[in-house]
Design a protein around this motif. Structure first.
Motif, mmCIF file in Angstrom:
data_model
loop_
_atom_site.group_PDB
_atom_site.id
_atom_site.type_symbol
_atom_site.label_atom_id
_atom_site.label_comp_id
_atom_site.label_asym_id
_atom_site.label_seq_id
_atom_site.Cartn_x
_atom_site.Cartn_y
_atom_site.Cartn_z
ATOM 1 N N GLU A 1 -103.352 2.773 7.501
ATOM 2 C CA GLU A 1 -102.434 2.071 6.589
ATOM 3 C C GLU A 1 -101.905 0.766 7.187
ATOM 4 N N LYS A 2 -101.876 0.699 8.519
ATOM 5 C CA LYS A 2 -101.315 -0.491 9.162
ATOM 6 C C LYS A 2 -102.376 -1.332 9.850
ATOM 7 N N PHE A 3 -103.567 -0.751 10.004
ATOM 8 C CA PHE A 3 -104.633 -1.366 10.785
ATOM 9 C C PHE A 3 -104.868 -2.810 10.358
ATOM 10 N N PRO A 4 -105.105 -3.769 11.260
ATOM 11 C CA PRO A 4 -105.161 -3.555 12.706
ATOM 12 C C PRO A 4 -103.798 -3.612 13.389
ATOM 13 N N MET A 5 -102.762 -4.164 12.716
ATOM 14 C CA MET A 5 -101.454 -4.094 13.369
ATOM 15 C C MET A 5 -100.343 -4.371 12.378
ATOM 16 N N ASP A 6 -99.159 -3.879 12.746
ATOM 17 C CA ASP A 6 -97.976 -4.085 11.919
ATOM 18 C C ASP A 6 -97.151 -5.197 12.559
ATOM 19 N N PRO A 7 -97.076 -6.365 11.919
ATOM 20 C CA PRO A 7 -96.420 -7.505 12.565
ATOM 21 C C PRO A 7 -94.899 -7.488 12.480
ATOM 22 N N VAL A 8 -94.315 -6.403 11.938
ATOM 23 C CA VAL A 8 -92.863 -6.418 11.687
ATOM 24 C C VAL A 8 -92.059 -6.679 12.959
ATOM 25 N N ILE A 9 -92.586 -6.234 14.117
ATOM 26 C CA ILE A 9 -91.818 -6.390 15.344
ATOM 27 C C ILE A 9 -91.751 -7.853 15.775
ATOM 28 N N PHE A 10 -92.664 -8.693 15.225
ATOM 29 C CA PHE A 10 -92.636 -10.125 15.540
ATOM 30 C C PHE A 10 -91.970 -10.934 14.446
ATOM 31 N N THR A 11 -92.266 -10.539 13.182
ATOM 32 C CA THR A 11 -91.711 -11.311 12.068
ATOM 33 C C THR A 11 -90.312 -10.821 11.710
ATOM 34 N N GLY A 12 -90.063 -9.555 11.992
ATOM 35 C CA GLY A 12 -88.760 -8.988 11.675
ATOM 36 C C GLY A 12 -88.629 -8.558 10.227
ATOM 37 N N ARG A 13 -89.613 -8.889 9.367
ATOM 38 C CA ARG A 13 -89.449 -8.596 7.938
ATOM 39 C C ARG A 13 -90.594 -7.756 7.389
ATOM 40 N N VAL A 14 -90.239 -7.012 6.355
ATOM 41 C CA VAL A 14 -91.232 -6.203 5.656
ATOM 42 C C VAL A 14 -91.231 -6.606 4.187
ATOM 43 N N SER A 15 -92.373 -6.444 3.548
ATOM 44 C CA SER A 15 -92.438 -6.720 2.115
ATOM 45 C C SER A 15 -91.713 -5.604 1.365
ATOM 46 N N GLU A 16 -91.290 -5.905 0.178
ATOM 47 C CA GLU A 16 -90.563 -4.908 -0.612
ATOM 48 C C GLU A 16 -91.406 -3.664 -0.802
ATOM 49 N N GLU A 17 -92.706 -3.862 -1.070
ATOM 50 C CA GLU A 17 -93.605 -2.731 -1.307
ATOM 51 C C GLU A 17 -93.663 -1.832 -0.086
ATOM 52 N N GLU A 18 -93.826 -2.488 1.095
ATOM 53 C CA GLU A 18 -93.906 -1.740 2.339
ATOM 54 C C GLU A 18 -92.597 -1.016 2.613
ATOM 55 N N PHE A 19 -91.497 -1.701 2.359
ATOM 56 C CA PHE A 19 -90.170 -1.136 2.591
ATOM 57 C C PHE A 19 -89.998 0.135 1.770
ATOM 58 N N ARG A 20 -90.346 0.042 0.498
ATOM 59 C CA ARG A 20 -90.137 1.186 -0.396
ATOM 60 C C ARG A 20 -91.082 2.329 -0.070
ATOM 61 N N ARG A 21 -92.233 1.987 0.502
ATOM 62 C CA ARG A 21 -93.192 3.038 0.815
ATOM 63 C C ARG A 21 -92.852 3.712 2.144
ATOM 64 N N ASP A 22 -92.489 2.907 3.153
ATOM 65 C CA ASP A 22 -92.297 3.460 4.492
ATOM 66 C C ASP A 22 -90.894 4.016 4.716
ATOM 67 N N HIS A 23 -89.904 3.401 4.100
ATOM 68 C CA HIS A 23 -88.527 3.855 4.318
ATOM 69 C C HIS A 23 -87.790 3.969 2.985
ATOM 70 N N PRO A 24 -88.314 4.803 2.096
ATOM 71 C CA PRO A 24 -87.736 4.886 0.742
ATOM 72 C C PRO A 24 -86.267 5.294 0.735
ATOM 73 N N ALA A 25 -85.903 6.215 1.602
ATOM 74 C CA ALA A 25 -84.511 6.689 1.608
ATOM 75 C C ALA A 25 -83.570 5.547 1.982
ATOM 76 N N GLU A 26 -84.003 4.714 2.948
ATOM 77 C CA GLU A 26 -83.175 3.592 3.358
ATOM 78 C C GLU A 26 -83.071 2.576 2.225
ATOM 79 N N TYR A 27 -84.201 2.320 1.593
ATOM 80 C CA TYR A 27 -84.244 1.339 0.504
ATOM 81 C C TYR A 27 -83.278 1.730 -0.609
ATOM 82 N N GLU A 28 -83.378 2.988 -1.028
ATOM 83 C CA GLU A 28 -82.520 3.489 -2.107
ATOM 84 C C GLU A 28 -81.046 3.418 -1.696
ATOM 85 N N ARG A 29 -80.808 3.830 -0.435
ATOM 86 C CA ARG A 29 -79.436 3.885 0.057
ATOM 87 C C ARG A 29 -78.818 2.481 0.095
#
Lengths: 272, 433
Positions: A197-225
Motif C-alpha cells: 500500500e505504501k511501496f516504495p515509500m511513505d514520504p510523510v516523514i519528510f513532507t509532514g503531510r498526508v492526503s485527505e484520502e490517506e488520512f481517512r484510510r490510515d487513521h480514520p478514528a483520528e480524522y473523525e475525532r
C-alpha cells in the motif's frame, strides 16, 4: 499524489528534523558499528577500510553517538515543554504515545483482518506498530546508549561499576544494536514503506503531510475525532511542493538503500 | 724416460733430505707415471735441466712453466699467500695435485683438502651436502661450490670471497634460489632465498651490510649443515632456541625462564620455539603491524579458546580490522617472558594485572581490572552473569523477530490485495468500511 487534493499536517517541522537526525545518526552508527561486529568478515574489513580504517571508523561512530544523544535530549526537552504547557492527553488517550489496552485490541483485530476474519481496525493518531517503533527507539537509545557510554569511558565508569559490567556491556551493546538494525531495516521498513500500500515509500516523514484520502484510510478514528472537535481545519495544508517531494525521494531512497544493503550483508553472513 | 728410469727405477735410490740425517727417496714408479695426467710427457718436460746420468741435485720443478695462469691465480688467493706457504704442509702444486702421479683437476675431490682442512672436511662429510654427495648426488655442494675455484680460493674474511659474511646468501642462492632444485631434492622450503632476502636478517645483511646480522651459516652452520629433521642440526626444532641465542642472548634468557621455554626444554611437542612466532626465513620487524597482527593468529594455533574469546571483545575485533593500538596477546601476557597467571611474575597475575591494564588505560584501577578479556558467554559455569544476559538478549532478538516476522508475512498478502483493489478503482468508494 494528485496535485490539487486536500492535505493535512501529520508531523510538524520539529518532528521531521528530529527524525532526520534519527535517520542520519542511525545509519551512521550502523555503518560504522557493523564493521566492528563483523570484523571477521570480508565486508566488515572492507567497510572499515572504506571509512578510513578502524581508528577513523571509531571516531565516526562516537560522532554519530553524540548526534543521537543530542536528538534524544531535544526530544526529552520537547516532551517536557509539552508537559509544562499542559498539553491534554499527552500521557493517556487517543493522541498519546503511551501503549493502552486499545492498542492490544487493535493489534489482535489487525491480525484477524490480515487473514480475513474481520474489518480493518480504525486507528487513531498512532497505530500500535507505530507506538512500538517509537518505544523501540526510546528503549534502544537507553540500552545501547548507556552500554556504549560505558565502553567509551571504561576507566571513568569503573570507579562506580565493577569491571565485569563491561563484559555485559559488550554483549548488550552488540546484540541490542543488531536487534535495532535488524528491526528498522526489515520490520520498520516494511510496515512504513515497503508494504504494497505504501511501496516504495511513505514520504510523510519528510513532507509532514498526508492526503485527505490517506488520512481517512490510515487513521480514520483520528480524522473523525478531529472533525468532531473542529480541529481538522487547522491542520489543513497545501500539497507538498515539488522540491520537497524530490527531497524526500532522494533522502528516503538513499536511506532505504543503505539499510537494505546492510541487512542483506548481515543476513548473508548469518546464512553462510 | 728409459734413461732416467735406468737409475730411478731402483726402489732404494735416495738422497739427502732437507732435514738433517734423513733421506728422501727419489724412486720413480713407472706404473704410477703411466697412470698420471702427464703420462705423455717426457721427464725433461718438468725436470728441464736433467741429464742422464747426473750427480747434482736438480732444481725444483716449476709447474708455472706450463701452467702460468694457475700459478697467477694461486697468487691472488689464500693458498698462495705467505701465511699459507709457511704452513706445513704448504698448499704447493704438488701437495694437491701430486708429483709423478699428477691428477687432472676434475678428478680431485674433498679428499685433496683433507691434508690441511681435516676438521672442516670431516664436518662436511657428516653434513647434508657431504652425505648427498656420498650417495652419488652430483648436485650436492662440495668445497669448491661454496669456496670458489681452488687456486683463487679466498679467506672468509676477504670481502671478495664467496663465503664472506655479506656474500654468503648469494653463494647459497646459486643452488637454493632455484625452486626446481628444491623440488628435485625434496627440500620443503622452495623460496627460501627470496624469503630470507625480504626478512629483517636479509635486509640487514644485504642492504645495511651488517656483519652481525644472521646469514645462512649463522643458523644452519657452514660445513656441518644438516637437515632440520636431524637431531644434530642447529635448526632441529629442539635446538632452535640455542641457535638463535648465539645472537639474541637476552631474549633467550627470558624465553628459557618462560612457560614456553621450560615446556620446550622438557620436550613438549607443542611448546613454541623462536621460529613458531617469528618464522624461519621470513622474520619480520616486530614493530610492524603485519607481524603484530599475524602473531595473534599464531598464538591462537595453540590457544584456540583464548583467541576465540578474545575476538569477542573490542580488543580482538579492532585488531582483526588491522589496528595495532589496542591490546594484543603480548601486550597483556608479555612475549618472551610469558608466565602462567598463577606465577607472581606474570603480567596478568593478580598482583600485576592493574599495572598491565594501565599501560593503555592509565586511569584503570582494581575494579577496572575485573573486566575479563577472555570471557565466554557460552560458559554458564564460569560466567553465569554473562551467560544469562546473553540468553536474555538472544531471546529478545528471536522473540521480536518471530512476532513481527509472522506479523509481516501475514500483512504482506493482505496489503497486496488492498493495493490491487484500490488500483482497480473499487477503493475509491470510501476510505473505510
Amino acid at each position: 499524489m494528485s496535485g490539487g487534493e486536500r492535505h493535512y499536517f501529520r508531523l510538524n517541522l520539529y518532528h521531521r528534523v528530529l527524525h532526520g537526525m534519527v535517520i542520519a545518526s542511525f545509519l551512521g552508527l550502523a555503518v560504522t558499528g557493523l564493521p566492528l561486529k563483523y570484523a571477521h568478515t570480508g565486508w566488515g574489513k572492507g567497510l572499515s577500510l572504506a571509512l578510513g580504517g578502524p581508528f577513523t571508523t571509531g571516531y565516526l561512530h562516537r560522532f554519530f553517538a553524540l548526534v543521537t544523544f543530542v536528538y534524544f535530549a531535544l526530544h526529552l526537552g520537547y516532551l517536557v515543554r509539552l508537559a509544562l504547557a499542559g498539553r491534554h492527553g499527552m500521557f493517556w488517550g487517543p493522541e498519546s504515545m503511551v501503549p493502552q489496552p486499545r492498542d492490544l485490541v487493535q493489534m489482535v483485530q489487525h491480525m484477524r483482518y490480515f487473514v480475513g476474519l474481520g474489518p480493518r481496525p480504525r486507528f487513531d493518531r498512532w497505530a500500535y506498530w507505530e507506538k512500538f517503533d517509537y518505544w523501540a527507539v526510546f528503549w534502544g537509545i537507553a540500552i545501547i546508549g548507556s552500554s556504549g557510554l560505558l565502553l567509551w569511558f571504561p576507566a571513568f565508569f569503573s570507579r562506580v561499576l565493577p569491571g565485569w559490567t563491561f563484559n555485559l556491556a559488550i554483549i548488550i551493546h552488540s546484540d541490542e544494536a543488531l536487534l535495532a538494525v535488524g528491526f528498522i531495516f526489515t520490520i520498520h521498513f516494511f510496515n512504513t514503506h515497503l508494504r504494497p500500500e505504501k511501496f516504495p515509500m511513505d514520504p510523510v516523514i519528510f513532507t509532514g503531510r498526508v492526503s485527505e484520502e490517506e488520512f481517512r484510510r490510515d487513521h480514520p478514528a483520528e480524522y473523525e475525532r478531529l472533525k468532531r472537535q473542529g480541529r481538522l481545519e487547522g491542520l489543513q495544508a497545501d500539497p507538498p511542493p515539488l522540491w520537497l517531494r524530490n527531497f524526500s525521494r532522494v533522502v528516503g531512497f538513499s536511506a532505504l538503500a543503505i539499510g537494505l544493503v546492510l541487512i542483506w550483508l548481515i543476513i548473508g553472513t548469518a546464512l553462510r | 724416460m728409459e734413461d732416467c728410469l735406468a737409475c730411478h727405477a731402483d726402489k732404494g735410490l735416495a738422497r739427502g733430505a732437507p732435514v738433517r740425517g734423513k733421506t728422501l727417496s727419489v724412486f720413480v714408479d713407472e706404473a704410477v707415471l703411466q697412470g698420471s695426467a702427464h703420462a705423455s710427457l717426457p721427464c725433461v718436460a718438468c725436470h728441464r735441466s736433467a741429464t742422464a746420468p747426473h750427480d747434482e741435485r736438480l732444481p725444483a720443478v716449476s709447474c708455472a712453466g706450463c701452467h702460468a695462469g694457475q700459478r697467477a691465480a694461486l697468487g691472488e688467493g689464500i693458498h698462495g699467500s705467505r701465511k699459507a706457504e709457511a704452513a706445513r704442509p704448504a698448499p704447493s702444486c704438488a701437495a694437491c695435485h701430486g708429483t709423478h702421479d699428477v691428477k687432472a683437476a676434475a678428478s680431485l675431490s674433498t679428499q685433496t683438502c683433507v691434508a690441511c682442512h681435516a676438521r672442516q672436511v670431516d664436518l662436511y662429510r657428516s653434513s647434508v651436502h657431504g652425505r648427498s654427495r656420498a650417495r652419488g648426488d652430483a648436485e650436492a655442494a662440495t668445497c669448491r661450490s661454496c669456496h670458489g675455484p681452488a687456486h683463487k680460493a679466498l679467506a672468509k674474511a676477504d670481502p671478495q670471497s664467496p663465503t664472506y659474511h655479506l656474500s654468503l646468501p648469494r653463494t647459497c642462492a646459486q643452488c637454493h634460489a632455484d625452486p626446481e632444485l628444491a623440488r628435485r631434492h625434496g627440500i620443503e622450503v622452495g623460496a627460501v632465498y627470496q624469503q630470507y632476502m625480504d626478512s629483517i636478517h636479509g635486509r640487514a645483511v644485504t642492504r645495511s651490510g651488517l656483519l652481525v646480522a644472521a646469514n645462512c651459516s649463522d643458523c644452519h652452520g657452514a660445513h656441518e649443515i644438516r637437515a632440520r629433521t636431524d637431531a644434530g642440526s642447529r635448526v632441529f626444532r629442539a635446538n632452535i632456541p640455542r641457535t638463535c641465542a648465539t645472537c639474541h642472548a637476552g631474549v633467550y634468557r627470558d624465553y628459557a625462564e618462560s612457560i614456553h621455554g621450560k615446556a620446550a626444554a622438557h620436550g613438549a611437542a607443542g611448546a613454541p620455539v623462536c621460529t613458531d612466532c617469528h618464522s624461519a626465513h621470513q622474520i619480520r620487524r616486530v614493530e610492524g603491524a603485519p607481524w603484530q597482527l599475524d602473531v595473534i593468529r599464531e598464538c591462537g594455533t595453540c590457544h584456540r579458546e583464548s583467541l576465540r574469546t578474545y575476538r569477542d571483545t573490542f580488543h580482538g575485533k579492532v585488531t582483526q580490522l588491522g589496528l595495532t593500538r589496542v591490546a594484543k596477546c603480548s601486550d597483556c601476557h608479555g612475549s618472551h617472558s610469558i608466565q602462567p597467571a598463577s606465577d607472581p611474575r606474570s603480567r596478568v597475575s593478580p598482583g600485576n594485572i592493574v599495572s598491565t591494564c594501565q599501560q593503555c588505560h592509565p586511569a584503570a584501577g582494581k575494579s577496572f581490572a575485573q573486566f575479563h578479556p577472555h570471557a565466554d558467554a557460552r560458559d554458564r559455569v564460569r560466567f553465569p552473569r554473562l551467560y544469562y544476559v546473553n540468553l536474555l538478549m538472544i531471546s529478545l532478538l528471536v522473540g521480536t523477530f518471530a512476532f513481527f516476522g509472522v506479523h509481516t508475512v501475514l500483512w504482506l498478502p493482505r496489503s497486496l490485495v488492498e493495493r490491487l483493489r484500490r488500483r482497480s478503482g473499487s477503493g475509491e468508494e470510501g476510505p473505510d468500511r
